[in-house]
Design a protein around this motif. Sequence first.
Motif, PDB file in Angstrom:
ATOM      1  N   ALA A  42       0.839  -1.210   0.000  1.00 15.85           N
ATOM      2  CA  ALA A  42       0.000   0.000   0.000  1.00 15.85           C
ATOM      3  C   ALA A  42       0.869   1.253   0.000  1.00 15.85           C
ATOM      4  CB  ALA A  42      -0.941  -0.008   1.198  1.00 15.85           C
ATOM      5  N   ALA A  43       1.930   1.263   0.787  1.00 12.81           N
ATOM      6  CA  ALA A  43       2.841   2.411   0.815  1.00 12.81           C
ATOM      7  C   ALA A  43       3.528   2.581  -0.538  1.00 12.81           C
ATOM      8  CB  ALA A  43       3.873   2.239   1.930  1.00 12.81           C
ATOM      9  N   ALA A  44       3.914   1.464  -1.152  1.00 15.01           N
ATOM     10  CA  ALA A  44       4.557   1.517  -2.473  1.00 15.01           C
ATOM     11  C   ALA A  44       3.594   2.052  -3.529  1.00 15.01           C
ATOM     12  CB  ALA A  44       5.069   0.131  -2.859  1.00 15.01           C
ATOM     13  N   ARG A 103       5.572   7.057   5.082  1.00 11.97           N
ATOM     14  CA  ARG A 103       4.568   6.374   4.251  1.00 11.97           C
ATOM     15  C   ARG A 103       4.264   4.968   4.748  1.00 11.97           C
ATOM     16  NH1 ARG A 103       7.345   9.273   0.373  1.00 11.97           N
ATOM     17  NH2 ARG A 103       8.659   7.509  -0.222  1.00 11.97           N
ATOM     18  N   VAL A 104       5.288   4.211   5.158  1.00  9.36           N
ATOM     19  CA  VAL A 104       5.003   2.857   5.650  1.00  9.36           C
ATOM     20  C   VAL A 104       4.290   2.910   6.998  1.00  9.36           C
ATOM     21  CG1 VAL A 104       6.869   1.782   4.307  1.00  9.36           C
ATOM     22  CG2 VAL A 104       7.286   2.399   6.695  1.00  9.36           C
ATOM     23  N   GLN A 105       4.618   3.894   7.820  1.00  8.22           N
ATOM     24  CA  GLN A 105       3.901   4.057   9.090  1.00  8.22           C
ATOM     25  C   GLN A 105       2.439   4.410   8.847  1.00  8.22           C
ATOM     26  OE1 GLN A 105       6.407   6.975  11.002  1.00  8.22           O
ATOM     27  NE2 GLN A 105       7.628   5.408  12.047  1.00  8.22           N
ATOM     28  N   ARG A 106       2.186   5.313   7.907  1.00 10.00           N
ATOM     29  CA  ARG A 106       0.803   5.673   7.566  1.00 10.00           C
ATOM     30  C   ARG A 106       0.011   4.467   7.076  1.00 10.00           C
ATOM     31  NH1 ARG A 106       1.807  11.062   3.913  1.00 10.00           N
ATOM     32  NH2 ARG A 106       2.308  12.491   5.616  1.00 10.00           N
ATOM     33  N   ALA A 107       0.693   3.548   6.406  1.00 11.54           N
ATOM     34  CA  ALA A 107       0.038   2.343   5.888  1.00 11.54           C
ATOM     35  C   ALA A 107      -0.188   1.302   6.985  1.00 11.54           C
ATOM     36  CB  ALA A 107       0.863   1.747   4.746  1.00 11.54           C
ATOM     37  N   GLY A 137       7.074  -4.939  -0.194  1.00 14.45           N
ATOM     38  CA  GLY A 137       5.915  -4.338  -0.841  1.00 14.45           C
ATOM     39  C   GLY A 137       6.330  -3.939  -2.234  1.00 14.45           C
ATOM     40  N   PHE A 138       5.436  -4.098  -3.194  1.00  9.14           N
ATOM     41  CA  PHE A 138       5.778  -3.776  -4.575  1.00  9.14           C
ATOM     42  C   PHE A 138       4.535  -3.268  -5.284  1.00  9.14           C
ATOM     43  CE2 PHE A 138       6.221  -5.247  -9.054  1.00  9.14           C
ATOM     44  CZ  PHE A 138       7.242  -4.391  -9.420  1.00  9.14           C
ATOM     45  N   ALA A 139       4.679  -2.143  -5.978  1.00  8.13           N
ATOM     46  CA  ALA A 139       3.547  -1.576  -6.703  1.00  8.13           C
ATOM     47  C   ALA A 139       4.061  -0.648  -7.793  1.00  8.13           C
ATOM     48  CB  ALA A 139       2.618  -0.821  -5.752  1.00  8.13           C
ATOM     49  N   VAL A 146       9.468  -1.723  -1.625  1.00 10.56           N
ATOM     50  CA  VAL A 146       9.817  -1.372  -0.249  1.00 10.56           C
ATOM     51  C   VAL A 146      10.125  -2.664   0.493  1.00 10.56           C
ATOM     52  CG1 VAL A 146       9.037  -0.192   1.832  1.00 10.56           C
ATOM     53  CG2 VAL A 146       8.196   0.569  -0.378  1.00 10.56           C
ATOM     54  N   THR A 147      11.201  -2.651   1.287  1.00  8.36           N
ATOM     55  CA  THR A 147      11.547  -3.831   2.074  1.00  8.36           C
ATOM     56  C   THR A 147      11.542  -3.482   3.556  1.00  8.36           C
ATOM     57  OG1 THR A 147      13.929  -3.388   1.902  1.00  8.36           O
ATOM     58  CG2 THR A 147      12.960  -4.862   0.255  1.00  8.36           C
TER      59      THR A 147
END
Length: 171
Positions: A76-78, A104-108, A152-154, A168-169
């Motif tokens: 989701a962050a990606a 961004r990862v914290q927000r997700a 994460g991948f997008a 993102v890892t």
Amino acid sequence: MDRRLFLLNGLGLSLALSGCMSAAPTVGADGRPLPKVYPIRPGDEQDITYRLLDAVNTLRQAKALPMLSLDSQLTAAAATHSHDMSVQNRPWHFGSDGSSPLVRVQRAGYTGRLLGELISETYETELETLSSWMGQADTRAVIMDPLALRMGFAWFQEEPGKIWWTMVTGT
């Protein structure tokens, strides 16, 4: 008879002229090859994601590193960042609101530790993008980080075909 001869000559001239016309140029004004669009259609998402995950895990397995698993929050962050880079029209690690990858990862909702974020602005496929990342020591280090367990991948593809990839890892 004269009319048929005229028509045949006209047809011959058309064929001759079409033979002189070349196909669309394959190189740009800078002499570099023009990008080929990699069309991502609805329904391709799972195939693309798992093709990249399998490729990353194959690379990691060759170095006896732990396999990565997909994480929906990192994805989701990606996804948010891929779209945001397109809006900003620049590949960089800061969001249009000034957010960092960590924010961004914290927000997700991700509670693990962020290890790295890879980005790309390209027309290349996910595997060509992975190959480019592996070709650089700093981005390869993110992919091959022995602490990484989650990924994460997008991406976001614009109408003309340009793709904004984000991986993102985390732990």
